[in-house]
Design a protein around this motif. Sequence first.
Motif, PDB file in Angstrom:
ATOM      1  N   ALA A 124     -93.237 -34.777  10.154  1.00 42.29           N
ATOM      2  CA  ALA A 124     -92.818 -35.827  11.091  1.00 42.29           C
ATOM      3  C   ALA A 124     -94.032 -36.597  11.601  1.00 42.29           C
ATOM      4  O   ALA A 124     -94.007 -37.836  11.700  1.00 42.29           O
ATOM      5  CB  ALA A 124     -92.043 -35.210  12.262  1.00 42.29           C
ATOM      6  N   TYR A 128     -94.565 -40.557  11.083  1.00 39.61           N
ATOM      7  CA  TYR A 128     -94.636 -41.406  12.285  1.00 39.61           C
ATOM      8  C   TYR A 128     -95.973 -42.148  12.368  1.00 39.61           C
ATOM      9  O   TYR A 128     -96.044 -43.280  12.861  1.00 39.61           O
ATOM     10  CB  TYR A 128     -94.414 -40.568  13.541  1.00 39.61           C
ATOM     11  N   ASN A 157     -85.154 -35.668   6.142  1.00 35.45           N
ATOM     12  CA  ASN A 157     -84.120 -35.821   7.180  1.00 35.45           C
ATOM     13  C   ASN A 157     -84.506 -35.071   8.457  1.00 35.45           C
ATOM     14  O   ASN A 157     -84.343 -35.574   9.574  1.00 35.45           O
ATOM     15  CB  ASN A 157     -82.768 -35.320   6.678  1.00 35.45           C
ATOM     16  N   CYS A 160     -87.225 -36.912  10.235  1.00 35.56           N
ATOM     17  CA  CYS A 160     -86.673 -38.086  10.933  1.00 35.56           C
ATOM     18  C   CYS A 160     -85.958 -37.687  12.232  1.00 35.56           C
ATOM     19  O   CYS A 160     -85.992 -38.427  13.219  1.00 35.56           O
ATOM     20  CB  CYS A 160     -85.716 -38.850  10.005  1.00 35.56           C
ATOM     21  N   ASP A 161     -85.303 -36.524  12.214  1.00 37.85           N
ATOM     22  CA  ASP A 161     -84.676 -36.025  13.450  1.00 37.85           C
ATOM     23  C   ASP A 161     -85.729 -35.784  14.527  1.00 37.85           C
ATOM     24  O   ASP A 161     -85.526 -36.092  15.708  1.00 37.85           O
ATOM     25  CB  ASP A 161     -83.915 -34.726  13.177  1.00 37.85           C
ATOM     26  N   LEU A 258     -88.446 -45.238   6.882  1.00 40.79           N
ATOM     27  CA  LEU A 258     -88.025 -43.971   7.495  1.00 40.79           C
ATOM     28  C   LEU A 258     -88.133 -44.029   9.022  1.00 40.79           C
ATOM     29  O   LEU A 258     -87.252 -43.538   9.744  1.00 40.79           O
ATOM     30  CB  LEU A 258     -88.880 -42.818   6.956  1.00 40.79           C
ATOM     31  N   VAL A 259     -89.206 -44.624   9.534  1.00 41.20           N
ATOM     32  CA  VAL A 259     -89.360 -44.729  10.993  1.00 41.20           C
ATOM     33  C   VAL A 259     -88.290 -45.661  11.563  1.00 41.20           C
ATOM     34  O   VAL A 259     -87.736 -45.401  12.634  1.00 41.20           O
ATOM     35  CB  VAL A 259     -90.780 -45.213  11.370  1.00 41.20           C
ATOM     36  N   ARG A 261     -85.363 -46.047  10.339  1.00 42.46           N
ATOM     37  CA  ARG A 261     -84.140 -45.229  10.339  1.00 42.46           C
ATOM     38  C   ARG A 261     -84.105 -44.317  11.557  1.00 42.46           C
ATOM     39  O   ARG A 261     -83.075 -44.162  12.217  1.00 42.46           O
ATOM     40  CB  ARG A 261     -84.094 -44.394   9.050  1.00 42.46           C
ATOM     41  N   ALA A 262     -85.251 -43.722  11.870  1.00 42.08           N
ATOM     42  CA  ALA A 262     -85.340 -42.838  13.037  1.00 42.08           C
ATOM     43  C   ALA A 262     -85.151 -43.620  14.333  1.00 42.08           C
ATOM     44  O   ALA A 262     -84.531 -43.136  15.286  1.00 42.08           O
ATOM     45  CB  ALA A 262     -86.695 -42.121  13.049  1.00 42.08           C
ATOM     46  N   ASP A 265     -81.448 -44.289  14.738  1.00 40.05           N
ATOM     47  CA  ASP A 265     -80.792 -43.035  15.115  1.00 40.05           C
ATOM     48  C   ASP A 265     -81.089 -42.693  16.576  1.00 40.05           C
ATOM     49  O   ASP A 265     -80.192 -42.291  17.334  1.00 40.05           O
ATOM     50  CB  ASP A 265     -81.269 -41.905  14.199  1.00 40.05           C
TER      51      ASP A 265
END
Length: 719
Positions: A124, A128, A157, A160-161, A258-259, A261-262, A265
Motif C-alpha cells: 500500500a 500510494y 485489492n 487499495c483498501d 489504483l490510487v 480507485r482508492a 472508494d
Amino acid sequence: MDIISKLTSEFSLKTWQVENFIKLSDEGNTIPFIARYRKEATGSLDDQLLRALSDRLDYLRNMQGQKNKIIESITEQELMTDEISAAIENASTLTELEDIYRPFRPKRKTRASVAKAKGLQGLADIIYAQSDIGKTTEEIAREYLNDEVTDTEDAVNGACDIIAEMISDDPAGRKMIRYSCKNNAMLVSKAAQEDLGVYEMYADYSEPVKSVADHRVLAVNRGEKEAYLKVAVEFDKTVGIGILKNLHIKNNSQFTELVERAVEDAYTRLIFPSIEREIRNSLTEKADESAIAVFAKNTRQLLMQPPVKNKVTMGLDPGYRTGCKVAVVDATGKVLDTGVIYPVPPHNKIEEAKKIVKGLIKKHSVQVLAIGNGTASHETEVFAAEVIKELDCGVTYMVVSEAGASVYSASKLAAQEFPEYDVSLRSAVSIARRLQDPLAELVKIDPKAIGVGQYQHDMPQNQLSKALDGVVEDCVNSVGVDLNTASAQLLNRVAGISTTVAGNIVKFRQDNGMFSSRQQIKKVPKLGPKAFEQCAGFLRITESDNVLDNTAVHPESYDAARKLLNICGVTDDDVRNGRVGAVQTYIKTQGSSALAAELGIGEPTLIDIAKEIAKPGRDPRDELPAPLLRTDVMSIEDLKPGMQLKGTVRNVIDFGAFVDVGVHQDGLVHISQITNKFIKHPGDVLKVGDIVTVWVLSVDVAKKRIGLTMKSPEKSNGN
C-alpha cells in the motif's frame, strides 16, 4: 486551551466577568443567586446569559478533557509529534478532535485492518507513494504473496483498501469535503408511502443544507422516523472526489489509476456516509437547540403569566360522559367545595347543573371561573356564559390550558396533596389554581407536559429537561416564594433547596407553626449555611416583624439596608405603608455611587435594596398586562373573515403564533401576518400571554382551522 479567553471572546465579556463567574460557580453558587446577589462580581449579567455561559464552560471543559485523553492515547502509542500536538491544541470543536484522532483510534475489524494483518501495508505504501520503481505493479504485488494472499489481484485489492482508509483518516480531506457539503449540499426527502398525511409537502422536497429552516429539519426527521419519508443529504460526488484527488494524486504514474480507485472508494464507502451522518446530526442538533430555546422562552412566559390574585375561583374540568368536575377554592387556593355536573351531551342536565353552579357561586362568593380547554370545553364555556349572564353579578371566566393537568392529577404528589378527592376532582382544583397563580401550580408538573412548543417529544430529553428546569428555577426565584404557604414542589425550585430540604421545611412548618423570620429557617434539618446563603433572599415571610424578610433584600445586606433607612429616617411601618420617598430623594442627592461606597456595598446592590424597600412583597408579574377575562362566548361558526377580535397568545412557534380568540380552537397567525416588518422569528415580537388585536383571515369549520392576521385591514389597504 485558554477557556477564559475563549469565553470572553465568544460572549463579548470582560475577563474579570468570566473569571468571577467561574470562581463563583465552582464554589457551588447557583445561577439565580449569582444573577441576583453577585451583580458586582459579574457586571450584572442576567440568569439566561449566565446559564449559556455555564453550558459553554461545561462544553469547553469536556473538550479539554477529551484533548487530554487523546494526547495520552497517541503518546502511549509513541506516535505523538509536534504537528499532531499543535493540531489537537488548536482544535475548536469535538468534530475536529475526532478527525485528528481518527487514524490513531483503535479500530474494529475493517477491510483495511484485514489487509494489514495479511502483510500488505508495504505494498500500500509503495502504491500510494506513486513513484516509478522500475517494476510492474504485478511484479511488486507478487512479492507480497503468502498463505493468506494467494494471487496478485488480492494483494492489490487489499493494498487499495488500506489506501482508502488512509485517505479517509486524513483530517484535511474530510475538513474540505465537510466545508463544501455544508455550503453546497441539499437536504432531500422523498415519499416512502402513498398516503403521507401531514408530511405531504415533503413528498418531493429539497432545500440547501446551509439555509434549511430548523422546524423543517425536525419535520422531515419525524417523517423519516415514522416511515413516511426517506431523507438524505445529496452532494455532487465529482466535487468530493475531485477534492480528494487534488490532495492524494501526486503525479501521473503506473499507480495513479489504483490510487484514484482508492480515492473513489474512500469517498463513497467511508467519507461521504460519515459526513452525511455528521451533517444530519448537526442540522438536528441545531434544530433541537432552536426548538428547546423556543420551548424554554414560551415556558418562561407561561410561568410568568400574571396571577388572578385575591379572588375566590371555581375550576371547571369539562367532560362528556363522566360529567364536568367542579372545585371551588378560596383566594389562597384552599379547597372549599367540589362536585360534578352534567350540562353537556349525552346527559344534558343543564338546569340541574345551573342550579348547582349558581348555588356554589352564591355560597362562596365566587368571582371568577377557570374552564379547562380539553374535551367538551366549548360546550362548558357556553354553559358558563349563560350562568354568568343569568346571575349578572360581575362574575367573569377564562379558558385555562389544562396541559399536564391529567398527569398531575394521577401523580403521587396529587394523591398526597388531596387524598380525599378522586383524580378528576384534583384536576378541577388544579385548573382553578392555575388561574390564581400559574407559577405555583405549574411547578408541580413536568415542564415538558405543559405543551408550549414544537416537537418536544423528539428533543434530546436530558437537554430539554435541563433547559426547562433552569427556566422554572429562574422564574420561581425572580418572583420569590412565600415560606409559610409554598408547597414542597415550589420550595424545591428555590436556589439551594434540595427535595429533602423542601420536605423538611414543610414538616418544620407543620410541627412548629408559621415561620416568623428568615433566621428561623436555619433550624430546619439539613439546611446548612451554604443552602441558607443561596435560598434566603428568595424566600418571603409576610408575617415577620422585620419588613426586610418580605423583600428580596438578602440577609447579608440587612445591615446596609438598615443603615440606609436610618439615614433617611424611614421606619419599618413607613416601608409597609409605602412612605419611602425619602430614600429615593437621598440617593439622588448623594449619588448612588458615593452612597454605595458609604454603606459598604456595590451600586447594583444599593439600587436593588432601594427598589425592594419601595415595594415590599413586590411581584414582578403584577407589572404585566392582566389576563383577558370574558363574560360571553363565541363558536367557530360565528367567525367571519374581516372580524376584529381580542385574543391571548397561547403558543409561539417557528412559523407563527397560536392565539385564543374565545372559541374552542386557537387561530394561527402565520409569521407573514404578524407585522409588515421583516422578523426572523415570531418570538421577536410576540410572547405567550400577550393580549393582541387580530383580524380573521379564513375559517375552515370542517377542519377546525382559523387563519388570523395582526395586520390592520385599513393599513393594509392604504386607508
